[in-house]
Structures are given as C-alpha cells and as structure tokens.
Design a protein around this motif. Sequence first.
Motif, PDB file in Angstrom:
ATOM      1  N   MET A   1       0.833  -1.199   0.000  1.00 55.69           N
ATOM      2  CA  MET A   1       0.000   0.000   0.000  1.00 55.69           C
ATOM      3  C   MET A   1       0.875   1.258   0.000  1.00 55.69           C
ATOM      4  SD  MET A   1      -3.021  -1.073  -0.208  1.00 55.69           S
ATOM      5  CE  MET A   1      -3.695   0.565  -0.077  1.00 55.69           C
ATOM      6  N   ARG A   2       1.948   1.221   0.800  1.00 58.17           N
ATOM      7  CA  ARG A   2       2.830   2.385   0.842  1.00 58.17           C
ATOM      8  C   ARG A   2       3.452   2.639  -0.521  1.00 58.17           C
ATOM      9  NH1 ARG A   2       7.714   3.800   0.719  1.00 58.17           N
ATOM     10  NH2 ARG A   2       8.415   1.661   0.490  1.00 58.17           N
ATOM     11  N   ARG A   3       3.903   1.572  -1.176  1.00 59.93           N
ATOM     12  CA  ARG A   3       4.526   1.727  -2.489  1.00 59.93           C
ATOM     13  C   ARG A   3       3.509   2.192  -3.531  1.00 59.93           C
ATOM     14  NH1 ARG A   3       6.500  -2.821  -4.825  1.00 59.93           N
ATOM     15  NH2 ARG A   3       7.955  -1.589  -6.068  1.00 59.93           N
ATOM     16  N   THR A   4       2.260   1.771  -3.385  1.00 59.35           N
ATOM     17  CA  THR A   4       1.219   2.227  -4.305  1.00 59.35           C
ATOM     18  C   THR A   4       1.034   3.732  -4.201  1.00 59.35           C
ATOM     19  OG1 THR A   4       0.039   0.113  -4.206  1.00 59.35           O
ATOM     20  CG2 THR A   4      -1.228   2.036  -4.894  1.00 59.35           C
ATOM     21  N   TYR A   5       0.932   4.222  -2.966  1.00 56.59           N
ATOM     22  CA  TYR A   5       0.759   5.664  -2.784  1.00 56.59           C
ATOM     23  C   TYR A   5       1.996   6.431  -3.237  1.00 56.59           C
ATOM     24  CZ  TYR A   5      -3.677   5.520  -0.272  1.00 56.59           C
ATOM     25  OH  TYR A   5      -4.990   5.385   0.054  1.00 56.59           O
ATOM     26  N   GLU A   6       3.154   5.868  -2.980  1.00 55.23           N
ATOM     27  CA  GLU A   6       4.378   6.553  -3.397  1.00 55.23           C
ATOM     28  C   GLU A   6       4.447   6.661  -4.916  1.00 55.23           C
ATOM     29  OE1 GLU A   6       9.242   6.194  -2.902  1.00 55.23           O
ATOM     30  OE2 GLU A   6       7.920   4.776  -1.877  1.00 55.23           O
ATOM     31  N   ALA A   7       4.032   5.610  -5.602  1.00 57.24           N
ATOM     32  CA  ALA A   7       4.039   5.638  -7.062  1.00 57.24           C
ATOM     33  C   ALA A   7       3.042   6.653  -7.608  1.00 57.24           C
ATOM     34  CB  ALA A   7       3.714   4.249  -7.610  1.00 57.24           C
ATOM     35  N   LEU A   8       1.947   6.862  -6.883  1.00 57.67           N
ATOM     36  CA  LEU A   8       0.935   7.818  -7.324  1.00 57.67           C
ATOM     37  C   LEU A   8       1.355   9.262  -7.094  1.00 57.67           C
ATOM     38  CD1 LEU A   8      -2.287   6.021  -6.034  1.00 57.67           C
ATOM     39  CD2 LEU A   8      -1.734   6.476  -8.421  1.00 57.67           C
ATOM     40  N   TYR A   9       2.026   9.512  -5.951  1.00 61.29           N
ATOM     41  CA  TYR A   9       2.291  10.898  -5.551  1.00 61.29           C
ATOM     42  C   TYR A   9       3.760  11.312  -5.668  1.00 61.29           C
ATOM     43  CZ  TYR A   9      -2.458  11.261  -3.816  1.00 61.29           C
ATOM     44  OH  TYR A   9      -3.813  11.297  -3.729  1.00 61.29           O
ATOM     45  N   HIS A  10       4.665  10.360  -5.648  1.00 60.50           N
ATOM     46  CA  HIS A  10       6.095  10.598  -5.871  1.00 60.50           C
ATOM     47  C   HIS A  10       6.802  11.347  -4.734  1.00 60.50           C
ATOM     48  CE1 HIS A  10       5.350   9.037  -9.834  1.00 60.50           C
ATOM     49  NE2 HIS A  10       4.476   9.987 -10.071  1.00 60.50           N
ATOM     50  N   HIS A  11       6.218  12.397  -4.219  1.00 59.47           N
ATOM     51  CA  HIS A  11       6.883  13.130  -3.132  1.00 59.47           C
ATOM     52  C   HIS A  11       5.854  14.022  -2.451  1.00 59.47           C
ATOM     53  CE1 HIS A  11       6.726  16.921  -5.390  1.00 59.47           C
ATOM     54  NE2 HIS A  11       7.035  16.206  -6.453  1.00 59.47           N
ATOM     55  N   GLY A  12       6.205  14.519  -1.293  1.00 60.67           N
ATOM     56  CA  GLY A  12       5.381  15.531  -0.643  1.00 60.67           C
ATOM     57  C   GLY A  12       4.346  15.022   0.328  1.00 60.67           C
ATOM     58  N   TYR A  13       4.205  13.692   0.477  1.00 61.11           N
ATOM     59  CA  TYR A  13       3.211  13.152   1.395  1.00 61.11           C
ATOM     60  C   TYR A  13       3.826  12.039   2.224  1.00 61.11           C
ATOM     61  CZ  TYR A  13      -0.141  15.613  -1.560  1.00 61.11           C
ATOM     62  OH  TYR A  13      -0.810  16.576  -2.259  1.00 61.11           O
ATOM     63  N   ASP A  14       3.183  11.716   3.332  1.00 62.88           N
ATOM     64  CA  ASP A  14       3.624  10.614   4.174  1.00 62.88           C
ATOM     65  C   ASP A  14       2.925   9.349   3.691  1.00 62.88           C
ATOM     66  OD1 ASP A  14       4.159   8.758   6.164  1.00 62.88           O
ATOM     67  OD2 ASP A  14       4.238  10.282   7.732  1.00 62.88           O
ATOM     68  N   PHE A  15       3.597   8.584   2.836  1.00 58.53           N
ATOM     69  CA  PHE A  15       2.982   7.423   2.218  1.00 58.53           C
ATOM     70  C   PHE A  15       2.603   6.360   3.247  1.00 58.53           C
ATOM     71  CE2 PHE A  15       4.179   9.468  -1.491  1.00 58.53           C
ATOM     72  CZ  PHE A  15       5.547   9.683  -1.535  1.00 58.53           C
ATOM     73  N   ALA A  16       3.403   6.210   4.297  1.00 55.59           N
ATOM     74  CA  ALA A  16       3.117   5.193   5.311  1.00 55.59           C
ATOM     75  C   ALA A  16       1.819   5.514   6.046  1.00 55.59           C
ATOM     76  CB  ALA A  16       4.284   5.088   6.292  1.00 55.59           C
ATOM     77  N   VAL A  17       1.621   6.794   6.378  1.00 54.28           N
ATOM     78  CA  VAL A  17       0.387   7.199   7.065  1.00 54.28           C
ATOM     79  C   VAL A  17      -0.818   6.965   6.164  1.00 54.28           C
ATOM     80  CG1 VAL A  17      -0.898   9.182   7.948  1.00 54.28           C
ATOM     81  CG2 VAL A  17       1.481   8.852   8.601  1.00 54.28           C
ATOM     82  N   MET A  18      -0.702   7.297   4.886  1.00 47.85           N
ATOM     83  CA  MET A  18      -1.800   7.105   3.950  1.00 47.85           C
ATOM     84  C   MET A  18      -2.139   5.621   3.823  1.00 47.85           C
ATOM     85  SD  MET A  18      -0.399   9.863   1.185  1.00 47.85           S
ATOM     86  CE  MET A  18      -1.539   9.502  -0.136  1.00 47.85           C
ATOM     87  N   ALA A  19      -1.128   4.780   3.757  1.00 50.72           N
ATOM     88  CA  ALA A  19      -1.353   3.339   3.636  1.00 50.72           C
ATOM     89  C   ALA A  19      -2.026   2.786   4.893  1.00 50.72           C
ATOM     90  CB  ALA A  19      -0.028   2.625   3.385  1.00 50.72           C
ATOM     91  N   ARG A  20      -1.556   3.227   6.062  1.00 53.13           N
ATOM     92  CA  ARG A  20      -2.158   2.745   7.309  1.00 53.13           C
ATOM     93  C   ARG A  20      -3.615   3.177   7.415  1.00 53.13           C
ATOM     94  NH1 ARG A  20       2.899   4.084   9.617  1.00 53.13           N
ATOM     95  NH2 ARG A  20       2.092   6.083  10.368  1.00 53.13           N
ATOM     96  N   SER A  21      -3.912   4.401   6.991  1.00 49.94           N
ATOM     97  CA  SER A  21      -5.284   4.887   7.051  1.00 49.94           C
ATOM     98  C   SER A  21      -6.200   4.049   6.178  1.00 49.94           C
ATOM     99  CB  SER A  21      -5.349   6.357   6.613  1.00 49.94           C
ATOM    100  OG  SER A  21      -4.641   7.186   7.508  1.00 49.94           O
ATOM    101  N   CYS A  22      -5.713   3.710   4.981  1.00 52.24           N
ATOM    102  CA  CYS A  22      -6.502   2.908   4.056  1.00 52.24           C
ATOM    103  C   CYS A  22      -6.768   1.515   4.624  1.00 52.24           C
ATOM    104  CB  CYS A  22      -5.765   2.807   2.735  1.00 52.24           C
ATOM    105  SG  CYS A  22      -6.553   1.726   1.552  1.00 52.24           S
ATOM    106  N   LEU A  23      -5.723   0.875   5.146  1.00 53.26           N
ATOM    107  CA  LEU A  23      -5.892  -0.459   5.710  1.00 53.26           C
ATOM    108  C   LEU A  23      -6.722  -0.423   6.989  1.00 53.26           C
ATOM    109  CD1 LEU A  23      -2.372  -2.060   5.132  1.00 53.26           C
ATOM    110  CD2 LEU A  23      -4.522  -2.606   3.994  1.00 53.26           C
TER     111      LEU A  23
END
Length: 234
Positions: A1-23
């Motif tokens: 999930m973290r890698r998915t968000y990172e691929a979508l946004y590339h920079h500027g966001y906390d991908f781990a937090v976004m992934a945890r929220s989704c799960l």
Amino acid sequence: MRRTYEALYHHGYDFAVMARSCLWLEAHGLDGIGLIIRSLPDLETPAREIKLSEPTYNHFLLEGYGRCLIPFVNASADLAIAGAQTNGFGRIDFLNIFGRLNIFAALKKSARFNLYAAAIWYDATEGRTHILWLKSSKDLPDYYILNEVHHGPWGESGLSFLCSTTADVITKAVSAILPEGHAPYKTGRQFSQAYSAALDSGIAVSHQTYAQLNKIADRLLVPSTDASRRGAGE
C-alpha cells in the motif's frame, strides 16, 4: 500500500500514514482498498493546489478543488482536534473533495484525546446524508446514513468535521440533522468487532484488486527508503 501511494504521488506526502489509514478503514469493514481503486482516475492526475483559510476563530476551511481527501485528511483534521484541545471546540469544513469516508480515522484519534466528535456530509449524487458520531471517548463512532439530502454549510461535495471537549456541543449539531431514534447503519461495536476479526484472520483482497495495486506500485524502480536515498545524485 505504501509503495502504491508513493508511485501515485512521488513526493510531498507521508505514504506510510496514507497506507495505514486505508488499511485501517478496510480492517473496520469500510472498503478502504476499494476506495483507492475507485479514486485512481483522480489520484493519477497532476496534483492540484488546495487552499486553507480560517474564516473565524477555531473554524478552518479547506478548498480541495475536486481532489481526493486521502493525501491531506490527517493533517487537516489535526487542526480541528488542536482547536478543541486548546479552546474546547474546533471545526474544519472540506469543500469540493471526494473520498470523504477517510475522515473515519480522525474520529478515532479524537477519542484518544478524550474528545467528542462528528463528521457530516451529504452526497447529492446518491441523495443521502452521512453522519459519523463519536458519542464517547471510549468507543468508535456510530455511522448513520439518511436517505435524504440535508443542505448544510458543507456543500454538495463537502464535509464538516467538528470536535469538542463536551458532548452537548456535538450532540446539538448532530441532532439538528439526525431524526430521533434513527438506527445506525453500523455501530461502534460492529466496527470494533470487524477490527478484531481482521486482526485474527487478516484482510481478504481479491486477486484482481491486488494485481491493480501491484501494477501501480511496480512503477517504482527503487522504493523511497533511507537506504535508497543515501548517496543519491552522487
């Protein structure tokens, strides 16, 4: 999930937090992974600026310009939570956004700080009003869905999140919309039971969904980690 968000946004966001929220949504039975799949057309477009203002004391307004709420929901909700912690009440209105169910985690966070909270929005497309109501700091919120549209200050595609140190402020705001005796779509107890089941048995993900997420995540040649960043550009 973290890698998915990172691929979508590339920079500027906390991908781990976004992934945890989704799960976290998924573990509570709220289809967090499906939300990503449905949001892909927007998530893959170039990022648009958002605008934050403070119309009145402890009341924030975030104009999303049609963006998904996922990337900025945590930091934005913290403004209302901080207002409640400092001055007894805080509120933030999100305008022109989608993916509004991502606000769910903010109510759980409010509970950790012994606050009462609610999130209210209506969907003009489906003609229904949604309410998440945290009545006690000891529980998860109850989720109500009304088969009618209530034209509140949050707008057609907006959301109001408010929290308080006292229950009566939140109760008054919710009672202005929610008919007395209306049964929840899901209770906090049901959310808790779903989460316990997910911890015991894991989260089921279809092969098709997993393949879609991997197709996005595989765009990353190297995941962004401390190790991968050392020596970059040398």
